[in-house]
Motif scaffolding. Sequence first.
Motif, PDB file in Angstrom:
ATOM      1  N   SER B  22      67.142 -16.230 -23.006  1.00 53.40           N
ATOM      2  CA  SER B  22      67.628 -15.055 -23.823  1.00 53.40           C
ATOM      3  C   SER B  22      66.869 -15.526 -25.434  1.00 53.40           C
ATOM      4  N   GLN B  23      67.123 -16.797 -25.507  1.00 57.71           N
ATOM      5  CA  GLN B  23      66.738 -17.121 -26.971  1.00 57.71           C
ATOM      6  C   GLN B  23      64.933 -17.209 -26.877  1.00 57.71           C
ATOM      7  N   CYS B  24      64.452 -17.448 -25.857  1.00 52.49           N
ATOM      8  CA  CYS B  24      62.691 -17.421 -25.567  1.00 52.49           C
ATOM      9  C   CYS B  24      62.464 -16.080 -25.863  1.00 52.49           C
ATOM     10  N   CYS B  25      63.142 -15.009 -25.274  1.00 50.04           N
ATOM     11  CA  CYS B  25      62.943 -13.860 -25.393  1.00 50.04           C
ATOM     12  C   CYS B  25      63.474 -13.029 -26.450  1.00 50.04           C
ATOM     13  N   TYR B  27      66.278 -12.681 -27.580  1.00 46.19           N
ATOM     14  CA  TYR B  27      67.462 -11.996 -27.177  1.00 46.19           C
ATOM     15  C   TYR B  27      67.604 -10.886 -26.602  1.00 46.19           C
ATOM     16  N   GLN B  28      66.348 -10.437 -25.989  1.00 44.40           N
ATOM     17  CA  GLN B  28      66.219  -9.363 -25.099  1.00 44.40           C
ATOM     18  C   GLN B  28      66.920  -9.625 -23.596  1.00 44.40           C
ATOM     19  N   HIS B  29      68.066  -8.908 -23.512  1.00 46.11           N
ATOM     20  CA  HIS B  29      68.966  -9.364 -22.349  1.00 46.11           C
ATOM     21  C   HIS B  29      68.196  -9.138 -21.271  1.00 46.11           C
ATOM     22  N   GLU B  30      67.327  -7.690 -20.752  1.00 45.98           N
ATOM     23  CA  GLU B  30      66.768  -7.741 -19.706  1.00 45.98           C
ATOM     24  C   GLU B  30      65.523  -8.601 -19.348  1.00 45.98           C
ATOM     25  N   ASP B  31      64.814  -8.851 -20.547  1.00 48.95           N
ATOM     26  CA  ASP B  31      63.666  -9.816 -20.328  1.00 48.95           C
ATOM     27  C   ASP B  31      64.093 -11.144 -20.060  1.00 48.95           C
ATOM     28  N   ALA B  32      65.303 -11.690 -20.747  1.00 49.55           N
ATOM     29  CA  ALA B  32      65.662 -12.893 -20.005  1.00 49.55           C
ATOM     30  C   ALA B  32      66.150 -13.018 -18.875  1.00 49.55           C
ATOM     31  N   GLU B  33      66.782 -11.948 -18.247  1.00 51.79           N
ATOM     32  CA  GLU B  33      67.117 -11.881 -16.765  1.00 51.79           C
ATOM     33  C   GLU B  33      65.993 -12.076 -15.981  1.00 51.79           C
ATOM     34  N   ILE B  64      61.415 -22.751 -17.840  1.00 49.57           N
ATOM     35  CA  ILE B  64      62.076 -21.343 -18.445  1.00 49.57           C
ATOM     36  C   ILE B  64      61.096 -20.812 -19.674  1.00 49.57           C
ATOM     37  N   ARG B  65      60.839 -22.052 -20.457  1.00 51.41           N
ATOM     38  CA  ARG B  65      60.070 -21.542 -21.543  1.00 51.41           C
ATOM     39  C   ARG B  65      58.678 -21.189 -21.205  1.00 51.41           C
ATOM     40  N   ASN B  66      57.989 -21.983 -20.292  1.00 49.56           N
ATOM     41  CA  ASN B  66      56.543 -21.711 -19.805  1.00 49.56           C
ATOM     42  C   ASN B  66      56.777 -20.307 -19.046  1.00 49.56           C
ATOM     43  N   THR B  67      57.571 -19.970 -18.425  1.00 45.81           N
ATOM     44  CA  THR B  67      57.759 -18.624 -17.826  1.00 45.81           C
ATOM     45  C   THR B  67      57.945 -17.542 -18.770  1.00 45.81           C
ATOM     46  N   ALA B  68      58.819 -17.735 -19.751  1.00 45.18           N
ATOM     47  CA  ALA B  68      59.021 -16.622 -20.757  1.00 45.18           C
ATOM     48  C   ALA B  68      57.642 -16.633 -21.624  1.00 45.18           C
ATOM     49  N   ARG B  69      57.038 -17.634 -21.876  1.00 46.85           N
ATOM     50  CA  ARG B  69      55.690 -17.365 -22.711  1.00 46.85           C
ATOM     51  C   ARG B  69      54.735 -16.598 -21.810  1.00 46.85           C
ATOM     52  N   ASP B  70      54.683 -16.666 -20.543  1.00 47.08           N
ATOM     53  CA  ASP B  70      53.698 -16.020 -19.583  1.00 47.08           C
ATOM     54  C   ASP B  70      54.063 -14.560 -19.802  1.00 47.08           C
ATOM     55  N   TYR B  71      55.308 -14.285 -19.500  1.00 47.68           N
ATOM     56  CA  TYR B  71      56.090 -13.135 -19.315  1.00 47.68           C
ATOM     57  C   TYR B  71      55.841 -12.258 -20.684  1.00 47.68           C
ATOM     58  N   LEU B  72      56.010 -12.997 -21.847  1.00 49.16           N
ATOM     59  CA  LEU B  72      55.811 -11.961 -23.063  1.00 49.16           C
ATOM     60  C   LEU B  72      54.414 -11.645 -23.317  1.00 49.16           C
ATOM     61  N   ASP B  73      53.477 -12.807 -22.956  1.00 53.65           N
ATOM     62  CA  ASP B  73      52.165 -12.534 -23.137  1.00 53.65           C
ATOM     63  C   ASP B  73      51.716 -11.313 -22.399  1.00 53.65           C
ATOM     64  N   PRO B 107      59.569 -19.232 -37.904  1.00 59.15           N
ATOM     65  CA  PRO B 107      58.394 -19.476 -37.052  1.00 59.15           C
ATOM     66  C   PRO B 107      58.799 -19.852 -35.681  1.00 59.15           C
ATOM     67  N   GLU B 108      58.221 -19.364 -34.369  1.00 54.88           N
ATOM     68  CA  GLU B 108      58.608 -19.754 -33.214  1.00 54.88           C
ATOM     69  C   GLU B 108      58.921 -21.219 -33.001  1.00 54.88           C
ATOM     70  N   ARG B 109      58.038 -21.845 -33.047  1.00 53.38           N
ATOM     71  CA  ARG B 109      58.415 -23.424 -32.776  1.00 53.38           C
ATOM     72  C   ARG B 109      59.574 -23.922 -33.649  1.00 53.38           C
ATOM     73  N   GLN B 110      59.629 -23.669 -34.787  1.00 52.22           N
ATOM     74  CA  GLN B 110      60.759 -24.176 -35.594  1.00 52.22           C
ATOM     75  C   GLN B 110      62.027 -23.663 -35.002  1.00 52.22           C
TER      76      GLN B 110
END
Lengths: 109, 158
Positions: B22-25, B27-33, B64-73, B107-110
């Motif tokens: 959720s934090q990687c997305c 806080y978009q609930h559906e994206d996080a799921e 999860i972080r790598n998956t979220a990055r690919d998904y958001l891209d 910033p995202e990294r921070q």
Amino acid sequence: MNNDEDLKAFFDDLRLQDKQETPPPFPELPAHKAGSLRRLTWPLTAAAAALLLLLIGWPEPSDTSTPTDTAVLVITLEAEVTTQTKTLLDTPESIYSWESPSASLIADF
Amino acid sequence: MKKDKLTQLLKTHHTDAFRWASQCCNYQHEDAEEVLQTSYLKIASGKARFNERSTFKTWLFAVIRNTARDYLDKQVRFEQLDPLSQTPAEAISEDRTNYRALLARLPERQQQVLLLVFYHGMTLQQVAETTNLHVGTVRTHYSRGKASLRVLIEKEKV
């Protein structure tokens, strides 16, 4: 330095806020299909390689049959004791039968 | 690792994994799921394998972080999302501090480094393994992130 107590408090509050959101139930995981396929990869590769070796590189069968008729050949070498040398030419060259290589050029009209 | 043990470990970390997704997305609930489901599928199919070089939680968070990055891209590439629509301001009443929105200004990294340390209780070394960054870089993001967040918190109080 306040040992980040202010930030810890911030994230504690954030955690409390997040708890209002219930996570989805844990999903049922599918069977480990890719893993079982990976387990089969090595035996399949080995079988394919063995088959290829059989088809291409199988050596011709050597003739290992034993001869039924056994003939024994005995070669005896006898040293000839002599002090004279022999010529290898059986027939002596005659000087009269000699012809020069350019004899055909001489036209006899 | 056997499937039963893997499933047990995933179940143990499921809530934390969902929070991190959720934090990687943002806080978009559906994206996080969606991200969490994809991550679990990667693990179940053997595309992501736990080699026990780090803790299970560190490894799971990295997946999860790598998956979220690919998904958001992909989301950004195909839908051209308006960044303003992603501000995590929903469902928070106005009289309370919106911690998520405050954190989202970093910033995202921070953000990720601070969340992993203060929220998920990781060490800087574990953060480096999760984010695939050098530990020195993580330390820099950590220091700058703390300073920036303190400024934002002070501004919020005024």
